[in-house]
Design a protein around this motif. Structure first.
Motif, short mmCIF file in Angstrom:
data_model
loop_
_atom_site.label_atom_id
_atom_site.label_comp_id
_atom_site.label_asym_id
_atom_site.label_seq_id
_atom_site.Cartn_x
_atom_site.Cartn_y
_atom_site.Cartn_z
N TYR A 1 -9.61 9.78 -7.30
CA TYR A 1 -10.11 9.69 -5.92
C TYR A 1 -11.00 8.44 -5.77
N HIS A 2 -11.96 8.29 -6.68
CA HIS A 2 -12.84 7.13 -6.59
C HIS A 2 -12.09 5.82 -6.87
N PHE A 3 -11.08 5.91 -7.75
CA PHE A 3 -10.26 4.73 -8.04
C PHE A 3 -9.47 4.30 -6.79
N GLN A 4 -8.94 5.26 -6.08
CA GLN A 4 -8.18 4.91 -4.86
C GLN A 4 -9.10 4.40 -3.75
N ARG A 5 -10.38 4.80 -3.80
CA ARG A 5 -11.32 4.26 -2.82
C ARG A 5 -11.58 2.78 -3.10
N MET A 6 -11.69 2.43 -4.38
CA MET A 6 -12.05 1.05 -4.73
C MET A 6 -10.83 0.14 -4.94
N ASN A 7 -9.67 0.72 -5.19
CA ASN A 7 -8.47 -0.08 -5.43
C ASN A 7 -7.85 -0.46 -4.09
N GLN A 8 -7.88 -1.75 -3.78
CA GLN A 8 -7.46 -2.20 -2.46
C GLN A 8 -5.95 -2.31 -2.30
N ILE A 9 -5.20 -2.07 -3.38
CA ILE A 9 -3.74 -2.12 -3.23
C ILE A 9 -3.10 -0.73 -3.38
N LEU A 10 -3.95 0.30 -3.38
CA LEU A 10 -3.43 1.67 -3.35
C LEU A 10 -3.79 2.30 -2.01
N PRO A 11 -3.06 3.32 -1.59
CA PRO A 11 -3.38 3.94 -0.30
C PRO A 11 -4.81 4.49 -0.29
N ASP A 12 -5.43 4.46 0.88
CA ASP A 12 -6.77 5.03 1.04
C ASP A 12 -6.68 6.54 0.78
N PRO A 13 -7.59 7.09 -0.03
CA PRO A 13 -7.46 8.53 -0.37
C PRO A 13 -7.87 9.48 0.74
N GLY A 14 -8.53 8.97 1.79
CA GLY A 14 -9.02 9.87 2.85
C GLY A 14 -10.26 10.61 2.36
N THR A 15 -10.53 11.76 2.96
CA THR A 15 -11.70 12.53 2.53
C THR A 15 -11.38 13.24 1.23
N TRP A 16 -12.41 13.73 0.57
CA TRP A 16 -12.20 14.48 -0.68
C TRP A 16 -11.32 15.70 -0.42
N GLU A 17 -11.57 16.38 0.69
CA GLU A 17 -10.77 17.58 1.01
C GLU A 17 -9.30 17.22 1.19
N GLU B 1 -5.74 18.06 -1.54
CA GLU B 1 -4.39 18.54 -1.23
C GLU B 1 -3.33 17.54 -1.71
N THR B 2 -3.62 16.25 -1.49
CA THR B 2 -2.67 15.21 -1.89
C THR B 2 -2.43 15.27 -3.39
N LEU C 1 0.81 -1.21 0.00
CA LEU C 1 0.00 0.00 0.00
C LEU C 1 0.85 1.26 0.00
N GLN C 2 2.10 1.10 0.39
CA GLN C 2 3.00 2.24 0.44
C GLN C 2 3.45 2.61 -0.96
N LEU C 3 3.54 3.91 -1.21
CA LEU C 3 4.17 4.36 -2.44
C LEU C 3 5.60 4.71 -2.09
N ARG C 4 6.52 4.37 -2.99
CA ARG C 4 7.93 4.73 -2.75
C ARG C 4 8.40 5.62 -3.88
N GLU C 5 9.33 6.50 -3.59
CA GLU C 5 9.70 7.48 -4.60
C GLU C 5 10.93 7.11 -5.42
N VAL C 6 10.88 7.47 -6.70
CA VAL C 6 12.06 7.42 -7.56
C VAL C 6 12.19 8.83 -8.11
N LEU C 7 13.32 9.47 -7.87
CA LEU C 7 13.53 10.88 -8.27
C LEU C 7 12.35 11.77 -7.89
N GLY C 8 11.82 11.52 -6.70
CA GLY C 8 10.72 12.36 -6.19
C GLY C 8 9.34 11.99 -6.71
N ILE C 9 9.24 10.94 -7.55
CA ILE C 9 7.93 10.53 -8.08
C ILE C 9 7.44 9.30 -7.31
N PRO C 10 6.29 9.39 -6.62
CA PRO C 10 5.78 8.22 -5.91
C PRO C 10 5.30 7.14 -6.89
#
Ligand code: A3P
Length: 277
Positions: A140-156, A160-161, A10-19
């Motif tokens: 946002y909706h994709f991250q809500r339904m995709n179980q191997i990506l981080p949870d997007p939290g609230t829309w607000e 920001e993310t 679920l964690q994103l890791r960065e390569v040259l600053g890109i998650p």
């Protein structure tokens, strides 16, 4: 151990600053050393910009409008996703290697992370951009339904993310700008909104770019077969074969709305004027 492994995914890791997804980063040297060939066509997009749509269009053109041939495999398997790495499944790089030429491949990489052999071999690039607002809502909706990506939290929170580029594949702004500025290469730069507005015209551009010549009737058929309604019902494009443990379509369907919700192109981005619908 399973929970820890899942947490790692679920964690994103960065390569040259890109998650990026951790499994992609683990496979990074194989991806960077990817050997492109001069007759490769690479479909490039920022996530949620209509990747599946353009893939189906490209495949329909490649197969001369033969629907049955396009049913040979699910869309994710037709064009190797060169950044895909999820052992024990074969990686995207391995799948591409096994594919006969001329190859059609797919990536979400920003220009600065693209394997250098694509530039060296002067490959064809087909980029599709979608306006930031619709991309953000779709993501946002994709991250809500995709179980191997981080949870997007609230829309607000997600707002920001997304704006700060702390999402998979980095900032929308940098991604689109990076590909827009590529001009010494063979690139066809399309907009999701144009494909929506005048599919036939844009499909014709793709056809010419691919060096194909198809009859009007075949083009009309491709327009019909690649409509949102058709692709939403098509098990080869709607992701219905992906297990619920990965994509939970009861939370949000993969083929969600397929609309241009952002009618007024304003650069004033404020969470007050934008909603998650
Ligand atoms: P929405 O979530 O706004 O509905 P990607 O394939 O890059 O992940 O992009 C997915 C987005 O493209 C989703 O947007 C999906 O509905 C939309 N899409 C897929 N096929 C489409 C089509 N034939 N016409 C219009 N939009 C399509």
């Amino acid at each position: 151990a399973l929970a820890a492994a899942l947490e790692g995914q679920l964690q994103l890791r960065e390569v040259l600053g890109i998650p990026l997804q951790a499994s992609t980063v683990d496979n990074w040297s194989q991806i960077q050393n990817f050997e492109a060939k001069p007759d490769d066509l690479l479909i490039c997009t920022y996530p949620k910009s209509g990747t599946t749509w353009i893939q189906e269009i490209v495949d329909m053109i490649e197969q001369n409008g033969d629907v049955e041939k396009c049913q040979r495999a699910i869309i994710q398997h037709r064009h190797p996703f060169i950044v895909w790495a999820r052992p024990p499944q074969p990686s995207g790089v391995e799948k591409a290697k096994a594919m006969p030429s001329p190859r059609i491949l797919r990536t979400h990489l920003p220009t600065q992370l693209l394997p250098p052999s694509f530039w060296e071999n002067n490959c064809k690039f087909l980029y599709v951009a979608r306006n930031a607002k619709d991309c953000m809502v779709s993501y946002y909706h994709f991250q809500r339904m995709n179980q191997i990506l981080p949870d997007p939290g609230t829309w607000e929170e997600y707002f920001e993310t997304f704006i700060s580029g702390k999402v998979g594949w980095g900032s929308w702004f940098d991604h689109v700008k990076g590909w827009w500025e590529i001009n010494r290469y063979q690139i066809l730069f399309l907009f999701y909104e144009d494909i929506k507005r005048d599919s036939k015209h844009e499909i014709q551009k793709v056809m010419q770019f691919m060096g194909k010549d198809l009859d009007e009737t075949v083009l009309d058929k491709i327009v019909q077969e690649t409509s949102f309604e058709k692709m939403k019902e098509n098990p080869m494009t709607n992701r219905s074969t992906v297990p619920k443990s990965i994509l939970d379509q009861s939370i949000s369907p993969f083929m969600r709305k397929g609309l241009c919700g952002f009618k007024y192109y304003t650069f004033i981005l404020s969470s007050n004027i934008l909603s998650a619908s």
